[in-house]
Design an enzyme around this catalytic site. Structure first.
Site, PDB file in Angstrom:
ATOM      1  N   ARG A  72     -22.595 -16.291 -27.816  1.00 25.48           N
ATOM      2  CA  ARG A  72     -22.837 -15.040 -27.060  1.00 25.48           C
ATOM      3  C   ARG A  72     -23.299 -15.449 -25.671  1.00 25.48           C
ATOM      4  O   ARG A  72     -24.175 -16.309 -25.540  1.00 25.48           O
ATOM      5  CB  ARG A  72     -23.889 -14.138 -27.734  1.00 25.48           C
ATOM      6  CG  ARG A  72     -24.091 -12.794 -26.966  1.00 25.48           C
ATOM      7  CD  ARG A  72     -24.667 -11.696 -27.858  1.00 25.48           C
ATOM      8  NE  ARG A  72     -23.917 -11.697 -29.100  1.00 25.48           N
ATOM      9  CZ  ARG A  72     -24.427 -11.979 -30.305  1.00 25.48           C
ATOM     10  NH1 ARG A  72     -25.717 -12.193 -30.432  1.00 25.48           N
ATOM     11  NH2 ARG A  72     -23.652 -12.029 -31.371  1.00 25.48           N
ATOM     12  N   LYS A 117      -5.915  21.290   8.902  1.00 20.01           N
ATOM     13  CA  LYS A 117      -5.422  20.067   8.270  1.00 20.01           C
ATOM     14  C   LYS A 117      -5.147  20.223   6.780  1.00 20.01           C
ATOM     15  O   LYS A 117      -5.847  20.945   6.087  1.00 20.01           O
ATOM     16  CB  LYS A 117      -6.446  18.946   8.430  1.00 20.01           C
ATOM     17  CG  LYS A 117      -6.434  18.311   9.794  1.00 20.01           C
ATOM     18  CD  LYS A 117      -7.162  16.990   9.763  1.00 20.01           C
ATOM     19  CE  LYS A 117      -6.349  15.928   9.041  1.00 20.01           C
ATOM     20  NZ  LYS A 117      -7.080  14.675   8.899  1.00 20.01           N
ATOM     21  N   SER A 122     -10.515  20.167   5.332  1.00 17.49           N
ATOM     22  CA  SER A 122     -11.363  19.363   6.202  1.00 17.49           C
ATOM     23  C   SER A 122     -12.577  20.184   6.574  1.00 17.49           C
ATOM     24  O   SER A 122     -12.465  21.391   6.822  1.00 17.49           O
ATOM     25  CB  SER A 122     -10.584  18.976   7.463  1.00 17.49           C
ATOM     26  OG  SER A 122     -11.460  18.711   8.539  1.00 17.49           O
ATOM     27  N   ASN A 126      -4.963  17.428   3.955  1.00 16.64           N
ATOM     28  CA  ASN A 126      -5.059  15.994   3.695  1.00 16.64           C
ATOM     29  C   ASN A 126      -4.452  15.627   2.344  1.00 16.64           C
ATOM     30  O   ASN A 126      -4.644  16.343   1.371  1.00 16.64           O
ATOM     31  CB  ASN A 126      -6.527  15.573   3.726  1.00 16.64           C
ATOM     32  CG  ASN A 126      -7.143  15.747   5.103  1.00 16.64           C
ATOM     33  OD1 ASN A 126      -6.487  15.477   6.105  1.00 16.64           O
ATOM     34  ND2 ASN A 126      -8.379  16.222   5.147  1.00 16.64           N
TER      35      ASN A 126
END
Lengths: 403, 403, 403, 403
Positions: C314, C281, C275, C283
């Site tokens: 087309r 942290k 982080s 994650n």
């Protein structure tokens, strides 16, 4: 039809609002308003108009039969107009010739849907309003209650539950404001005649449209919007955005209601959220409803947007596809708003557990990280912001209510 | 509900297939099959099973009341099982204890939807088959009829109408093949009990599931698929692909039916495609139906795919959202297949106008460009390819029919 | 372009696979294969073919210039063919006249995309395979480790982590099987010439297409599929289904990795999941990648399905829109498969915490409910099922590998 | 990346706006504005701020390296902030400690995207404005030119080309009005710090956010909107609605440009709309671009709406998915607006053919139907409406321009 899966994701009122009877009733309101306005403009005789208006009563019509007939005809308007002419003819051969004069199928169907949507939006807005007010109460009450702030599904720092509630509420208040702005032009009477020019109304078309708008409580768009659906689609978008905001609240509540987190619980109520197999369970069924709506609404909005390139003066397939998406969108939206309104009013908040969860994280961190990120003092900052948001949201809701 | 807009875009059979009565009937088939299989495995007494099976008769149930009750309960299964227990209890207190034994709400709902889908897919496949066969007839008949080939909405060169029909048909034949492959694993009995382990079935779970699969004419998946919806979603995708292929045909027919082109017309039929305002018009309402379906189906498929990340052993919102998308998908699909099947069987082909349109383009081009690109001799090449494709598609359809 | 947001949600290989250089290289492979096959069929002289083939070397082309030029031309094929003719002309005026003979822009672009997809699918399948095998290891290792089974986001009963892993793996194995089936017909050479009839190839068209298919390692579809995109769309669907299955795993892991649950953690690795603000942290960034893909892929699939009603020989807009959806779909898919493959290989499993979480629930329940639903003995049943699924999945993966 | 398919569906400016360099530049503007505002609030020393501001110059950074590094980090912000700290540290160890103070990855990324969107929206609005003004000219010029009105792809009656143009233009004008309203709150600075509370800014957070808003020319939202994306999603919706309105115009023009209809043609221009195989063709490539955008944009909008239920204080996957949808949406939108603006400015109108087409229909109808529905006098009514709409749209555009 399909009510098996929709009914517990919507509300009885929404199911009814988009039911056959209500819709045919709205079509008849259109036909009556058309006759009234055309008589005022002297386009049709007053007595013919009175006769038509008297006949525009739902009980005179075989609603199920009309719907069944719409399959072959390709539109519900054709059997309805035919049926209305028969009903009128039984009263007056003369008046029958003035039924639906100069109008087209799309006029009656679009206008009827606008009327039904107006009704459904009223209920939806009331439910969103209730949810927003419940959040204000929670935000005020829990402004200073510390809780974990979580990012990327991991504890990150400390916030307050009051700020969380205020942040949940802000998009509801903004959504109600946007909805008010968007509903006005979108809920317009449709009157263009065969190809949008009102050519069959002897130059009185614009005047008749204006009169009908007043009569029906809809906006006069100043022109036909047969294949110009932008205001209409923009309204669908706003509903979709509000459903997303309700889904956000439901997502968070469902996460905070997990057994291992136990910070919140939906209100306990007899017969709600039980399990057929496990009597001990209490399922967050309000969140379920809002989350299901948030899963589905974006696809309804996308379908309505994708249908916008409508060919020429009336589309082949696009218009019909677009119409058919509205009931699903609104039923989801109402289900979500009703569910969250009720859940938030009775939400069970465990502020002690919130604090305990903060402490649990703090306990396992190095002292400096604990101090930097998990100091409960951070919640006072959050508390101030929560209170400020409560003030501004309260004012905004009051302004909406008085508008 | 919402039938106002769906009914003319679907078929009466499809509306009925996803109706409340038919669905509750399928739920009762599940409960009966469960009791039968559990008695065979000696998990419940034979007489209790017989009593339960006898009670699983739709006429004993208040279908509308069950559906209304599902809103509060969060699922239709809970009121149904409760109601079934009451009905059985009135016959035998003893037997009532064995109702729904070891099963969960999702078991009965997923299995019932599989049964309803099996029924709806049968009708859909029959309609697609009819459309494919009508195209083979047209491809054969018009193999050598020259027409403009158009690219980017402009005339480009010459092809044959037979080749166009064969090219329209090829994806229908392939789609039927893919559908056959995909339907088998997708239409599986669901039996996992509370959390997918069949823990309440005394080790007899897998045997009971196998017996139920035979009884109900569904696949035995070998495990519960409560939150593993891949085969199921893959089936939705195939339906979506087929709707896209029907939409392609409808798009081309609608373009070729424009007044200025006038190469094709949908079959004329009393009461179809009329206009409420303009009696001279003949609207291509079969194309309208298929085009509306092709507009809507992709969003149904997307919603089903988006619902796949279902939490843990039963999802909160995702599962319920997914279920609710199926009826709309299948109703659109059936509407499209039915409409195109009928339209293609009676398609009005103006081969002389096709040739005249080729000549019109050739007339305005420089001689060398005309020679290089608009020589009708090119249609003989197209003709050969059309005939070859007819042969292979005929064989493929025969193989499908005998499978 | 847009790489800012895509790059950390995809893989470097996928970004490269859909890069300009790789795509232009695939277009040149088409042109070379065309010349080679046309020389073999004596449609063009051998020496001209050799010259063209020699010139089809990426380093001879200004890739960025070609892409920039495609904006005005409306297609990348037009500047490429023009540029190739110039390069060849510099070698041989004679050979230049045989470049791209009888082919059309869509032939080269569709075939080049098929080649690029074949490459990208190879990498995707390898990553999914890796994820499936990692799950087999986990399923075996943790077959008998009890854990909470959770329904509607609430603890419901007991299962085993091994069964959870086996259930996660099953859709990956089935997805690889379906992908193998679907890739074959979808990855087809495109060769139809101006309007799908190969009219400019002197009757040698089908033979040339067959030779090119062998040369390029693609399927020979037996006809042009310019506006019949069903097999192609069905492949996109399968990719979408697999992404959904990966998203399901990521959803569960992210829930089980919550601090309050702490049953799982993504592998710790320097520089991953940090982080910018909170160094403490970790994650779950692999889950983030797969969840983002599962959010986005359904909309890519829907766009591809919605583009199916392609006009005539087309399409105007639909074809171009469909092409542009593929890179995003495949880049998401690869990002998800790579991330989950790596995360599952190094997944940190806390079986003691799983058991402790079961005990926590049991502790707060009435004795009878605890006994009925939270007896850890239930995990032995789950364990058996897990082991049986490991056996069948192992066999299925082996069969896939040897196919 | 993926530019092969996007580049000819977008504009060089749009490709550039969402390019890596431009985005990283916007991130650096955020970091500079943060330092400036924090110095003004005395949160950081003035000299440190000056040093940081000086270092926020794109040429000091290895843009490609940062993007490559974002894959592992899970976000572009992490390598950028790290790199900025290094650059600053080389100048002043002291200043380096004040880089990105109290902010989080999402603050810099969301704000940078808002800046990029503001830029892209400016170009988009200018192109839509140009298209709207071109339509006003056409509406005025052709107000009295009769043409067929077509419903369900069949001639229905008579209108005027001027009214058609005015009706095409109305949604563009309304769309510009809605966009102006929606852009204001959506283009907000993001500043919430780690979890939205600005806890690391010593109570100066709101003041700093307000100062940054002024500095960057963005709105001050009054709070963080990390996981409250409603205004942002509502902006995406408006872009989607406008693309739908552009698609409607393109759909009609492409139909009216068919050889058999020949009422309109896109402006002829060297090197535009050619065919690699058929030199005689002139393809409506502007319509192609707008139609492709109208096919794709609804799915981008749906993805953005579906990402709204973002978990807690920062989402896992939803946020990242949402961000990644914006470039595609805006590139499509710009491609469509640019293409239609140019096409409408040079649109070739064949009013005589329009009249001849009316006569062709009238010639084949019974006399009474011809009189009732195909009297060219109807076009005078249409003409009046067209002129009235021109007046109101002119006024509305003028009001927008002066706003």
């Amino acid at each position: 039809m399909s009510s098996v899966f929709e009914s517990f994701l919507s509300t009885p009122e929404a199911l009814d609002a988009f039911g056959e009877r209500h819709f045919v009733g709205a079509m008849l309101r259109f036909e009556a308003a058309l006759a009234r306005a055309q008589a005022s403009s002297a386009l049709i005789p007053q007595d013919a108009a009175r006769c038509i208006i008297d006949c525009c009563t739902i009980d005179r019509f075989d609603v199920a039969g009309l719907v069944a007939g719409s399959g072959r005809a390709g539109s519900l308007a054709i059997p309805l107009v035919k049926s209305l002419r028969q009903v009128v003819r039984a009263e007056s051969q003369h008046a029958a010739g003035f039924v639906h004069l100069g109008a087209t199928s799309q006029d009656v169907i679009d206008t009827a849907l606008a009327l039904v949507l107006q009704h459904a939006l009223g209920a939806f807005r009331a439910d969103v309003h209730r949810a927003a007010q419940a959040l204000l109460v929670l935000a005020q009450r829990h402004a200073a209650d510390p809780m974990l702030a979580r990012t990327l599904m991991q504890p990150a720092s400390v916030t307050s539950f009051g700020l969380k509630c205020a942040a949940w509420g802000a998009p509801l208040v903004r959504g109600l404001q946007r909805l008010q702005t968007r509903a006005l032009p979108a809920l317009s009477v449709q009157l263009g005649g065969a190809v949008g020019t009102l050519a069959q109304m002897a130059g009185q078309g614009p005047k008749i449209r204006a009169a009908m708008a007043v009569d029906l409580g809809l906006n006069d768009p100043g022109c036909s919007w047969h294949t110009q659906r932008d205001d209409w689609a923009a309204l669908a978008c706003e509903v979709g955005v509000l459903v997303g905001s309700l889904g956000k609240i439901a997502k968070d509540i469902s996460l905070m209601s997990q057994f291992e987190v136990s910070e919140l619980a939906e209100p306990a109520e007899e017969g709600r959220g039980g399990s057929s197999a496990m009597p001990h369970k209490r399922n967050p069924v309000a969140c379920m409803t809002a989350l299901a709506a948030a899963q589905r609404a974006p696809h309804r909005v996308a379908a309505i947007l994708a249908a916008m390139p409508q060919e020429h003066e009336r589309a082949l397939g696009n218009w019909q596809a677009e119409l058919a998406e509205w009931p699903g969108l609104m039923m989801s939206a109402q289900g979500a708003a009703r569910a969250m309104g009720l859940a938030l009013q009775g939400l069970q908040v465990d502020a002690r557990r919130m604090l305990a969860n903060v402490e649990s994280v703090r306990a396992v961190l190095p002292a400096d990280a604990a101090k930097e990120w998990f100091d409960v003092a951070f919640s006072t900052l959050a508390s101030e912001q929560a209170r400020a948001m409560v003030v501004s949201q309260t004012a905004a809701l009051a302004a909406l209510a008085s508008a």
